[in-house]
Design a protein around this motif. Structure first.
Motif, PDB file in Angstrom:
ATOM      1  N   ASP A 184       0.821  -1.220   0.000  1.00 22.28           N
ATOM      2  CA  ASP A 184       0.000   0.000   0.000  1.00 22.28           C
ATOM      3  C   ASP A 184       0.853   1.268   0.000  1.00 22.28           C
ATOM      4  O   ASP A 184       0.580   2.215  -0.722  1.00 22.28           O
ATOM      5  N   GLU A 185       1.888   1.238   0.819  1.00 26.65           N
ATOM      6  CA  GLU A 185       2.747   2.420   0.933  1.00 26.65           C
ATOM      7  C   GLU A 185       3.444   2.703  -0.411  1.00 26.65           C
ATOM      8  O   GLU A 185       3.459   3.837  -0.885  1.00 26.65           O
ATOM      9  N   SER A 186       3.972   1.639  -1.033  1.00 28.08           N
ATOM     10  CA  SER A 186       4.646   1.805  -2.337  1.00 28.08           C
ATOM     11  C   SER A 186       3.666   2.330  -3.376  1.00 28.08           C
ATOM     12  O   SER A 186       3.986   3.212  -4.175  1.00 28.08           O
ATOM     13  N   ARG A 187       2.461   1.781  -3.352  1.00 31.43           N
ATOM     14  CA  ARG A 187       1.453   2.191  -4.335  1.00 31.43           C
ATOM     15  C   ARG A 187       1.091   3.658  -4.169  1.00 31.43           C
ATOM     16  O   ARG A 187       0.848   4.365  -5.131  1.00 31.43           O
ATOM     17  N   LYS A 188       1.042   4.058  -2.905  1.00 29.84           N
ATOM     18  CA  LYS A 188       0.674   5.453  -2.622  1.00 29.84           C
ATOM     19  C   LYS A 188       1.744   6.401  -3.174  1.00 29.84           C
ATOM     20  O   LYS A 188       1.447   7.362  -3.880  1.00 29.84           O
ATOM     21  N   ARG A 189       2.995   6.066  -2.875  1.00 26.94           N
ATOM     22  CA  ARG A 189       4.107   6.888  -3.378  1.00 26.94           C
ATOM     23  C   ARG A 189       4.078   6.940  -4.898  1.00 26.94           C
ATOM     24  O   ARG A 189       4.278   7.990  -5.511  1.00 26.94           O
ATOM     25  N   TYR A 190       3.841   5.800  -5.491  1.00 28.48           N
ATOM     26  CA  TYR A 190       3.863   5.711  -6.947  1.00 28.48           C
ATOM     27  C   TYR A 190       2.723   6.518  -7.563  1.00 28.48           C
ATOM     28  O   TYR A 190       2.903   7.229  -8.554  1.00 28.48           O
ATOM     29  N   LEU A 233       9.286   1.541  -4.495  1.00 31.48           N
ATOM     30  CA  LEU A 233       8.969   0.429  -3.602  1.00 31.48           C
ATOM     31  C   LEU A 233       9.546   0.617  -2.213  1.00 31.48           C
ATOM     32  O   LEU A 233      10.650   1.147  -2.067  1.00 31.48           O
ATOM     33  N   THR A 234       8.811   0.174  -1.212  1.00 29.71           N
ATOM     34  CA  THR A 234       9.376   0.110   0.135  1.00 29.71           C
ATOM     35  C   THR A 234      10.375  -1.050   0.151  1.00 29.71           C
ATOM     36  O   THR A 234      10.338  -1.922  -0.732  1.00 29.71           O
ATOM     37  N   ASP A 235      11.212  -1.095   1.163  1.00 24.77           N
ATOM     38  CA  ASP A 235      12.206  -2.172   1.236  1.00 24.77           C
ATOM     39  C   ASP A 235      11.544  -3.537   1.271  1.00 24.77           C
ATOM     40  O   ASP A 235      11.996  -4.492   0.653  1.00 24.77           O
ATOM     41  N   LYS A 236      10.432  -3.588   2.013  1.00 23.74           N
ATOM     42  CA  LYS A 236       9.738  -4.870   2.140  1.00 23.74           C
ATOM     43  C   LYS A 236       9.202  -5.342   0.783  1.00 23.74           C
ATOM     44  O   LYS A 236       9.256  -6.524   0.438  1.00 23.74           O
ATOM     45  N   SER A 237       8.659  -4.380   0.029  1.00 23.25           N
ATOM     46  CA  SER A 237       8.113  -4.723  -1.285  1.00 23.25           C
ATOM     47  C   SER A 237       9.217  -5.160  -2.235  1.00 23.25           C
ATOM     48  O   SER A 237       9.047  -6.074  -3.037  1.00 23.25           O
ATOM     49  N   LYS A 238      10.350  -4.463  -2.127  1.00 27.28           N
ATOM     50  CA  LYS A 238      11.495  -4.833  -2.968  1.00 27.28           C
ATOM     51  C   LYS A 238      11.906  -6.267  -2.680  1.00 27.28           C
ATOM     52  O   LYS A 238      12.154  -7.057  -3.585  1.00 27.28           O
ATOM     53  N   GLU A 239      11.947  -6.577  -1.404  1.00 24.54           N
ATOM     54  CA  GLU A 239      12.380  -7.908  -0.988  1.00 24.54           C
ATOM     55  C   GLU A 239      11.399  -8.971  -1.512  1.00 24.54           C
ATOM     56  O   GLU A 239      11.810 -10.034  -1.992  1.00 24.54           O
ATOM     57  N   THR A 252      -1.664  -5.750  -5.797  1.00 20.26           N
ATOM     58  CA  THR A 252      -0.554  -5.311  -4.953  1.00 20.26           C
ATOM     59  C   THR A 252       0.614  -6.230  -5.303  1.00 20.26           C
ATOM     60  O   THR A 252       0.389  -7.346  -5.776  1.00 20.26           O
ATOM     61  N   HIS A 253       1.822  -5.772  -5.057  1.00 19.67           N
ATOM     62  CA  HIS A 253       3.004  -6.606  -5.348  1.00 19.67           C
ATOM     63  C   HIS A 253       3.006  -7.127  -6.788  1.00 19.67           C
ATOM     64  O   HIS A 253       2.778  -6.371  -7.713  1.00 19.67           O
ATOM     65  N   THR A 254       3.150  -8.445  -6.924  1.00 21.29           N
ATOM     66  CA  THR A 254       3.398  -9.030  -8.244  1.00 21.29           C
ATOM     67  C   THR A 254       2.223  -8.905  -9.212  1.00 21.29           C
ATOM     68  O   THR A 254       1.077  -9.175  -8.847  1.00 21.29           O
TER      69      THR A 254
END
Ligand code: ATP
Ligand code: MG
Length: 424
Positions: free
Chosen positions: A169-175, A227-233, A263-265
């Motif tokens: 969610d956080e990555s999506r928001k930033r994007y 991406l957040t670090d978690k999403s990257k991982e 979300t993610h993939t």
């Protein structure tokens, strides 16, 4: 003459045989991967799709078949399978059992009011899977492996796997914020639909088929950079598992897919049929960790895909793949007259019950026409039953390929076929 409705098609003949073969392979795959068969209704409350697929998606804004039934209910012919499966998952409280992810598969017709063209129908079939209750990247990789391995098993060579990630969610928001900033000064050069998308869901601009390939699209911000670090991982691990499974893929940073809730993939598998354009996408899917909650269920991760059967069949045709369909009968039975019909019919049914593909003359044809028919059916053997055969209980079996003849007692008939025909 009444004709089929625009955007629909009939299945029969050789196509039907091939389709059944592919369906059988799908069932075998699902058995081995241990997915559970779901069948949900073809129509559901309209609100399910508005929320489940997303108000801003093309599917919902333009493509649904909506109607009121006689009880004035607002219903929709399902345009896709995920929303119904999630409704069922929640309604039947399948989240109660925490010991295993629920792995579901479905197969059936979907309805979208689209402009009909090759690879695009108004009634089409999808095979799809959904796995609920695991956010492990291994599950993403398993989901991607299913279509890839199915296409391999069918013999398709020219397939390409595209993957991308949208992050959490956080990555999506930033994007999303980055996209708004980026597209704002370029709004005028986008298509009308994209102007609308800009207001409601800027992410969807990247999925536009009209604007695809333009410079503005190519230079658009990439999810990967937000991406957040978690999403990257998570994404790194999905790729690691795909490599471990020897699944070749391409990271396509513009891939966002049609649904609002990914979300993610996200991923798509493409074929390479000339002139097929965007209809080359055989299958698409991804992770949707918010969707169960959006439909009033408990927070549950999910990942799945849906594949179009028509496009798959076209790709098989295009790559000239010979599927092992059965195009012959084992035995054709010809009763000479009314007198021998019952015996012929009994023999026919007996052979069928023992697993042999058997046909009989239903129409009292003369011998010549029956031989022609036996040839047309590619019958391996022919049994002609006349009065002598009926009295003696000794049958003459003719090999229709070598033209050799065998005398076989009636009660040894099944033994004969067991020895001479490979059942599979
Ligand atoms: P497209 O971008 O081609 O419109 P989509 O994003 O709408 O596809 P999904 O909703 O993800 O497609 O459906 C998954 C698969 O179902 C597609 O990849 C395609 O193979 C098939 N499919 C979708 N719409 C149709 C259609 N109208 N006719 C035939 N197959 C379809
Ligand atoms: Mg579509």
């Amino acid at each position: 003459m009444i004709q089929k409705v625009k955007g629909t098609y009939d299945v029969y003949g050789q196509y039907g045989k091939k389709l059944l073969y592919v369906e059988k392979l799908i069932r075998m795959f699902m058995e081995k991967y241990n997915y559970e068969y779901f069948r949900t209704p073809i129509f559901e409350s309209s609100s399910l799709f508005h929320r489940g697929v997303g108000e801003t998606t093309d599917i919902v804004t333009k493509e649904t078949y909506d109607f009121k039934d006689r009880g004035n209910r607002d219903l929709t012919l399902r345009p896709e399978g995920t929303a119904g499966i999630i409704r069922s998952y929640i309604e039947n409280k399948l989240y109660g059992n925490n010991s295993m992810p629920v792995k579901a598969w479905y197969y059936g017709p979907m309805y979208r009011y689209e402009r009909p063209q090759s690879g695009r129908f108004r009634e089409f079939y999808q095979f799809g899977v959904e796995a609920f209750g695991s956010d492990d990247p291994m599950m993403d990789a398993e989901i991607i492996s299913i279509p890839v391995n199915l296409y391999k098993a069918l013999g398709l060579k020219e397939i390409k796997v595209n993957i991308n990630t949208l992050g959490d969610d956080e990555s999506r928001k930033r994007y999303r914020e980055a996209l708004i900033e980026y597209f704002k000064p370029h709004l005028e050069s986008l298509c009308e639909d994209c102007k609308e998308r800009f207001k409601k869901n800027p992410l969807r601009i990247l999925d536009c088929k009209l604007d695809a390939g333009t410079d503005i699209m190519k230079k658009a911000p990439k999810t990967i950079d937000y991406l957040t670090d978690k999403s990257k991982e998570h994404f790194e691990n999905v790729k690691k598992y795909l490599k471990a499974l020897n699944i070749e893929y391409v990271v396509n940073t513009n891939l966002v897919r049609g649904l609002d809730y990914y979300t993610h993939t996200v991923f798509e598998v493409e074929a390479n049929v000339k002139g097929f354009g965007s209809q080359n996408v055989l299958c698409g899917g991804g992770r949707y960790d918010n969707l169960v909650e959006t439909l009033d269920g408990p927070r549950t991760s999910g990942v799945g895909f849906a594949m179009g059967m028509e496009r798959l069949m076209t790709a098989i045709e295009y790559e000239k793949i010979e599927l092992p369909v059965i195009n012959n009968v084992d035995c054709f039975i010809i009763p000479i007259s009314e007198n021998e019909k019952q015996l012929g019919f009994e023999i026919c049914m007996n052979l069928r019950s023992k697993g042999f593909i058997t046909e009989i003359d239903y129409n009292n044809r003369n011998l010549k026409n029956n031989f022609k028919l036996a040839d047309k059916l590619n019958s391996k053997y022919i049994i002609i039953i006349g009065n002598d055969e009926k009295i003696s209980n000794i049958l003459t079996i003719k090999n229709n390929i070598t033209k050799e003849e065998y005398k076989v007692e009636l009660d040894k008939l099944v033994d004969f076929f067991n020895e001479n025909i490979n059942k599979n």
